[in-house]
Design an enzyme around this catalytic site. Structure first.
Site, PDB file in Angstrom:
ATOM      1  N   CYS A   2       0.838  -1.193   0.000  1.00 30.91           N
ATOM      2  CA  CYS A   2       0.000   0.000   0.000  1.00 30.91           C
ATOM      3  C   CYS A   2       0.874   1.245   0.000  1.00 30.91           C
ATOM      4  O   CYS A   2       2.084   1.173   0.061  1.00 30.91           O
ATOM      5  CB  CYS A   2      -0.918  -0.011   1.210  1.00 30.91           C
ATOM      6  SG  CYS A   2      -1.855  -1.534   1.405  1.00 30.91           S
ATOM      7  N   ARG A  27       1.133   1.281  -6.155  1.00 36.56           N
ATOM      8  CA  ARG A  27       1.411   0.401  -5.019  1.00 36.56           C
ATOM      9  C   ARG A  27       0.127  -0.195  -4.433  1.00 36.56           C
ATOM     10  O   ARG A  27       0.192  -1.124  -3.628  1.00 36.56           O
ATOM     11  CB  ARG A  27       2.140   1.179  -3.925  1.00 36.56           C
ATOM     12  CG  ARG A  27       3.526   1.632  -4.327  1.00 36.56           C
ATOM     13  CD  ARG A  27       4.148   2.469  -3.226  1.00 36.56           C
ATOM     14  NE  ARG A  27       4.401   1.688  -2.037  1.00 36.56           N
ATOM     15  CZ  ARG A  27       5.567   1.168  -1.715  1.00 36.56           C
ATOM     16  NH1 ARG A  27       6.599   1.332  -2.506  1.00 36.56           N
ATOM     17  NH2 ARG A  27       5.719   0.490  -0.605  1.00 36.56           N
ATOM     18  N   TRP A  74      -4.025  -1.774  -0.923  1.00 35.45           N
ATOM     19  CA  TRP A  74      -4.080  -3.062  -1.595  1.00 35.45           C
ATOM     20  C   TRP A  74      -4.547  -4.037  -0.539  1.00 35.45           C
ATOM     21  O   TRP A  74      -3.857  -4.295   0.442  1.00 35.45           O
ATOM     22  CB  TRP A  74      -2.709  -3.449  -2.139  1.00 35.45           C
ATOM     23  CG  TRP A  74      -2.720  -4.695  -2.978  1.00 35.45           C
ATOM     24  CD1 TRP A  74      -2.968  -4.793  -4.316  1.00 35.45           C
ATOM     25  CD2 TRP A  74      -2.454  -6.029  -2.523  1.00 35.45           C
ATOM     26  NE1 TRP A  74      -2.885  -6.097  -4.727  1.00 35.45           N
ATOM     27  CE2 TRP A  74      -2.576  -6.883  -3.655  1.00 35.45           C
ATOM     28  CE3 TRP A  74      -2.149  -6.594  -1.290  1.00 35.45           C
ATOM     29  CZ2 TRP A  74      -2.384  -8.258  -3.564  1.00 35.45           C
ATOM     30  CZ3 TRP A  74      -1.963  -7.966  -1.203  1.00 35.45           C
ATOM     31  CH2 TRP A  74      -2.074  -8.772  -2.343  1.00 35.45           C
ATOM     32  N   ASN A 100       0.765   0.196   6.491  1.00 35.00           N
ATOM     33  CA  ASN A 100       1.196  -0.799   5.517  1.00 35.00           C
ATOM     34  C   ASN A 100       1.768  -1.975   6.283  1.00 35.00           C
ATOM     35  O   ASN A 100       2.457  -1.783   7.289  1.00 35.00           O
ATOM     36  CB  ASN A 100       2.280  -0.247   4.596  1.00 35.00           C
ATOM     37  CG  ASN A 100       1.768   0.824   3.663  1.00 35.00           C
ATOM     38  OD1 ASN A 100       0.565   1.028   3.532  1.00 35.00           O
ATOM     39  ND2 ASN A 100       2.690   1.509   3.006  1.00 35.00           N
ATOM     40  N   GLY A 101       1.549  -3.180   5.780  1.00 36.68           N
ATOM     41  CA  GLY A 101       2.077  -4.356   6.447  1.00 36.68           C
ATOM     42  C   GLY A 101       0.958  -5.250   6.923  1.00 36.68           C
ATOM     43  O   GLY A 101      -0.204  -5.100   6.538  1.00 36.68           O
ATOM     44  N   GLU A 492       9.207 -15.897 -17.639  1.00 34.71           N
ATOM     45  CA  GLU A 492       8.986 -14.458 -17.518  1.00 34.71           C
ATOM     46  C   GLU A 492       7.982 -13.974 -18.551  1.00 34.71           C
ATOM     47  O   GLU A 492       7.117 -13.122 -18.249  1.00 34.71           O
ATOM     48  CB  GLU A 492      10.321 -13.717 -17.657  1.00 34.71           C
ATOM     49  CG  GLU A 492      10.227 -12.200 -17.612  1.00 34.71           C
ATOM     50  CD  GLU A 492       9.685 -11.653 -16.311  1.00 34.71           C
ATOM     51  OE1 GLU A 492       9.359 -10.450 -16.286  1.00 34.71           O
ATOM     52  OE2 GLU A 492       9.571 -12.411 -15.318  1.00 34.71           O
ATOM     53  N   LYS A 496       4.468 -12.093 -17.652  1.00 36.65           N
ATOM     54  CA  LYS A 496       4.053 -10.793 -18.178  1.00 36.65           C
ATOM     55  C   LYS A 496       2.664 -10.877 -18.805  1.00 36.65           C
ATOM     56  O   LYS A 496       1.821 -10.008 -18.606  1.00 36.65           O
ATOM     57  CB  LYS A 496       5.061 -10.284 -19.221  1.00 36.65           C
ATOM     58  CG  LYS A 496       6.417  -9.893 -18.679  1.00 36.65           C
ATOM     59  CD  LYS A 496       6.428  -8.603 -17.895  1.00 36.65           C
ATOM     60  CE  LYS A 496       6.223  -8.771 -16.436  1.00 36.65           C
ATOM     61  NZ  LYS A 496       7.186  -9.507 -15.667  1.00 36.65           N
ATOM     62  N   GLU A 499      -0.019 -11.395 -16.048  1.00 35.45           N
ATOM     63  CA  GLU A 499      -0.114 -10.253 -15.142  1.00 35.45           C
ATOM     64  C   GLU A 499      -0.993  -9.143 -15.706  1.00 35.45           C
ATOM     65  O   GLU A 499      -1.800  -8.567 -14.979  1.00 35.45           O
ATOM     66  CB  GLU A 499       1.286  -9.667 -14.874  1.00 35.45           C
ATOM     67  CG  GLU A 499       2.079 -10.378 -13.816  1.00 35.45           C
ATOM     68  CD  GLU A 499       3.414  -9.702 -13.592  1.00 35.45           C
ATOM     69  OE1 GLU A 499       3.806  -9.562 -12.431  1.00 35.45           O
ATOM     70  OE2 GLU A 499       4.082  -9.310 -14.570  1.00 35.45           O
ATOM     71  N   HIS A 515       6.258 -34.548 -22.349  1.00 34.31           N
ATOM     72  CA  HIS A 515       6.048 -35.166 -21.041  1.00 34.31           C
ATOM     73  C   HIS A 515       4.774 -34.636 -20.370  1.00 34.31           C
ATOM     74  O   HIS A 515       4.753 -34.398 -19.166  1.00 34.31           O
ATOM     75  CB  HIS A 515       7.277 -34.944 -20.152  1.00 34.31           C
ATOM     76  CG  HIS A 515       8.522 -35.539 -20.722  1.00 34.31           C
ATOM     77  ND1 HIS A 515       8.816 -36.892 -20.661  1.00 34.31           N
ATOM     78  CD2 HIS A 515       9.545 -34.970 -21.419  1.00 34.31           C
ATOM     79  CE1 HIS A 515       9.962 -37.129 -21.269  1.00 34.31           C
ATOM     80  NE2 HIS A 515      10.426 -35.982 -21.735  1.00 34.31           N
ATOM     81  N   LYS A 614       2.851  -3.073  -6.890  1.00 26.30           N
ATOM     82  CA  LYS A 614       4.239  -3.057  -7.349  1.00 26.30           C
ATOM     83  C   LYS A 614       5.208  -3.700  -6.366  1.00 26.30           C
ATOM     84  O   LYS A 614       6.021  -4.529  -6.735  1.00 26.30           O
ATOM     85  CB  LYS A 614       4.657  -1.615  -7.641  1.00 26.30           C
ATOM     86  CG  LYS A 614       6.076  -1.477  -8.186  1.00 26.30           C
ATOM     87  CD  LYS A 614       6.223  -2.183  -9.513  1.00 26.30           C
ATOM     88  CE  LYS A 614       7.618  -2.080 -10.062  1.00 26.30           C
ATOM     89  NZ  LYS A 614       7.776  -2.886 -11.280  1.00 26.30           N
TER      90      LYS A 614
END
Length: 619
Positions: A2, A27, A74, A100-101, A492, A496, A499, A515, A614
């Protein structure tokens, strides 16, 4: 995750708070709110959704005053509602707090406080902390005492000693309009110094327009701010030492410029950010890399027998590239461990093991915990991060600063290539100490210096990549496949895509196709093969043929002039040639653009994808 912004001074607080929140919206953007003091009146305004919703509310119902705190959320505890938005108040409604936390023992604390007659308006852990501080403050007040800054700080200290978890906190109290209080443990908080005004923020970008000097608070710091000064003490009692740091931040760092999104801007910055990661670190005289920040002598580096790299998300994928690099160039055993798993395993770490912790922000909670666990076991632990004032940068035994500049887009792009660049330098340095010749070292330096211009060549293919993205944008699923150095790039690329476009995407080693994965191949599921001209090119071609035989569409990422790839793929993106060990620096770029243009075509919010933030500063 946040964002926090606080202001105390001689100007109206709300404009500062809203401006800072807009800069921190990447954030967290589920909800936002402000608490502002005017005299002994506390104005509280909260609203779900984006900062624009809060600004609209305040425009119709102003919150005047010269002291205030604000927050963009968030969600962790409690759903996204106005009631769960910060700030939260104590039982009396006199104290307001943003946080935050995560307070891990909030449920136990809440049960205790409810038995004492407290009632709660939200489902959050943060409201419990606000009540706890208010409770201790009331206990400190007697008929012969009046509320003071010292009493509020002491009440906060008492409350935090009961808390298990992480926090970055800002508090105001309506009986103390000239005071702003902050505290941190495990979640970043920075104090901004002004003339006749001071600031608190979870990220310096929120306040960089208004101050050029800051103090990055340390864990267990408590800060009491007035318009004219500040005092920093320790949770354990007594004053805490601090260092005033100059802000190296410009308006362009948080401005999109000519680009419609921060993500696209940051993709196009990569020729410069890779060059910045190399600048001053290439020694032609010794045909090696110069990394003084490692704080290790040549003898200590030669004594390393094993390397462990740890990170989360994109940083973990960069670490996987580093694993291949260190094995290839330095002939050292290397392995990657997800930071979220690191401290929960009883992993053997002999004394000659060197650990690297990778984090763009330098504040990632899991990575910081892994760093501390490694150091607890007695291993030298180095950081690779993008924030020189971050907790990981401060607590590591040494490391390398990425020089990538502020990354605003939630989906990491330039930080990935910068991390891979730094790891290339680490591998070169350690390789030259072991078996690489001077000639080989110089050849690697030449190839590294050529990378920025090769990235620029790939960026010139933007319109072509956009057309490919439009062709496949409505796919329900996608697969990304690569081998050796490009297996992490496949992971990656898939990350992307999911996301920011919300398309189900998965990354796999190409050879694993037979497989089990091949069962997913249909005409509706495109496969992206990363197949440059390297030692496994023919193997990749065979895998592509297997997909084509089952009518699966294929997008190929290959090397310029690769007629074979052109002949077997439905669509191709051809990039400049380079050594296989540096190919991730190039192959990642078209995948970033592919994900970006797919998300834009689908109307997704590229810079603020749903459910993501973020900087992950909570477990």
């Amino acid at each position: 995750m946040c964002g926090i912004v606080g202001y105390i001074g001689k100007q109206e607080a709300v404009p500062f708070l809203l401006e800072g929140l807009r800069r921190l919206e990447y954030r967290g953007y589920d909800s936002s709110g402000v608490a502002v003091l005017q005299g002994n009146h506390l104005s509280l305004r909260k609203r779900t959704g984006r900062i624009a919703n809060l600004a609209e509310l305040i425009a119709s119902d102003p919150a005047p005053g010269f002291t205030g705190i604000s927050h963009t959320r968030w969600a962790t505890h409690g759903s996204v509602t106005d009631a769960n938005a910060h700030p939260h108040t104590d039982q009396s409604g006199s104290l307001a707090l943003v946080h935050n936390g995560v307070i891990e023992n909030y449920a136990t604390l809440r049960e205790q406080i409810v038995l004492e007659g407290h009632s709660f308006l939200s489902q959050t852990d943060t409201e419990v902390l606000a009540h706890l501080v208010g409770k201790h403050l009331n206990a400190l007040l007697t008929p012969s005492t009046t509320i003071s800054s010292a009493l509020l700080v002491e009440a906060l200290r008492m409350a935090l000693k009961q808390v298990v978890g992480t926090y970055g906190i800002a508090i105001v109290h309506k009986e103390l309009p000239g005071l702003l209080v902050g505290a941190r443990r495990g979640s970043p908080l920075v104090l901004g110094i002004g003339k006749g005004e001071h600031f608190l923020a979870s990220d310096v970008s929120a306040i960089a327009n208004h101050t050029r000097e800051v103090v990055y608070l340390k864990d267990f710091d408590l800060a009491a701010l007035t318009s004219d000064g500040f005092e920093i003490s320790s949770l354990l009692g007594g004053k805490s030492g601090y260092e005033i740091t100059a802000v190296e931040f410009t308006e362009s760092d948080v401005d999109k410029g000519k680009y419609p999104h921060f993500m696209l801007k940051e993709i196009f910055e990569q020729p410069d950010t890779v060059r910045d990661a190399l600048r001053g670190r290439l020694s032609r005289e010794e045909a090696t890399a110069k990394l003084g920040g490692l704080n290790m002598s040549n003898a200590e580096l030669r004594a390393v027998e094993r390397v462990v790299l740890t990170g989360c998300g994109t940083a973990a994928h960069a670490a996987m590239v580093g694993e291949y690099l260190i094995e290839q160039l330095a002939h050292l055993p290397a392995e990657v461990e997800f930071a979220s798993e690191f401290r929960y395993r009883n992993m053997p770490l002999p004394k000659d093991t060197l650990v690297f912790a990778l984090s763009q922000s330098g504040e990632t909670a899991d990575t910081l915990a892994a760093l501390r666990e490694s150091q607890r076991k007695g291993n030298r632990t180095l950081g690779i991060c993008n924030n020189v004032a971050s907790t990981i940068a401060r607590e590591s035994d040494g490391g390398v600063y990425m020089h990538a500049g502020t990354e605003i887009g939630v989906a990491a792009t330039k930080s990935f290539t910068s991390q891979c660049t730094v790891l290339s330098l680490v591998a070169l340095l350690m390789g030259r100490m072991r078996h690489l010749s001077t000639t080989q070292g110089l050849q690697i330096l030449d190839e590294l210096e050529a990378i920025p211009d090769k990235i620029r060549t790939i960026l010139a293919l933007d319109s072509q990549i956009r057309e490919i993205a439009l062709k496949y944008a409505n796919s329900q699923a996608m697969m990304f496949l690569g081998r050796q150095f490009n297996y992490p790039v496949a992971l990656e690329g898939a990350l992307k895509m999911k996301e920011i476009s919300y398309i189900h995407a998965s990354g796999h080693p190409s050879a694993e196709l037979k497989h089990g994965i091949i069962a997913l191949i249909t005409p509706e599921v495109p496969s992206v093969f990363i197949a440059p001209n390297d030692s496994v090119f023919e193997k990749n071609i065979s895998n592509i043929e297997e997909v084509k035989a089952r009518k699966g569409p294929v997008i190929g990422i290959g090397t310029e002039g690769s007629k074979r790839l052109l002949s077997v793929c439905d669509d191709t993106i051809l990039i400049p040639a380079c050594p296989d060990f540096l190919s991730p620096l190039l192959t990642a770029v078209p995948l970033q653009l592919l994900a970006y243009h797919t998300a834009v075509a689908l109307g997704c919010d590229v810079d603020k994808p749903r459910n993501l933030a973020k900087s992950v500063t909570v477990e």
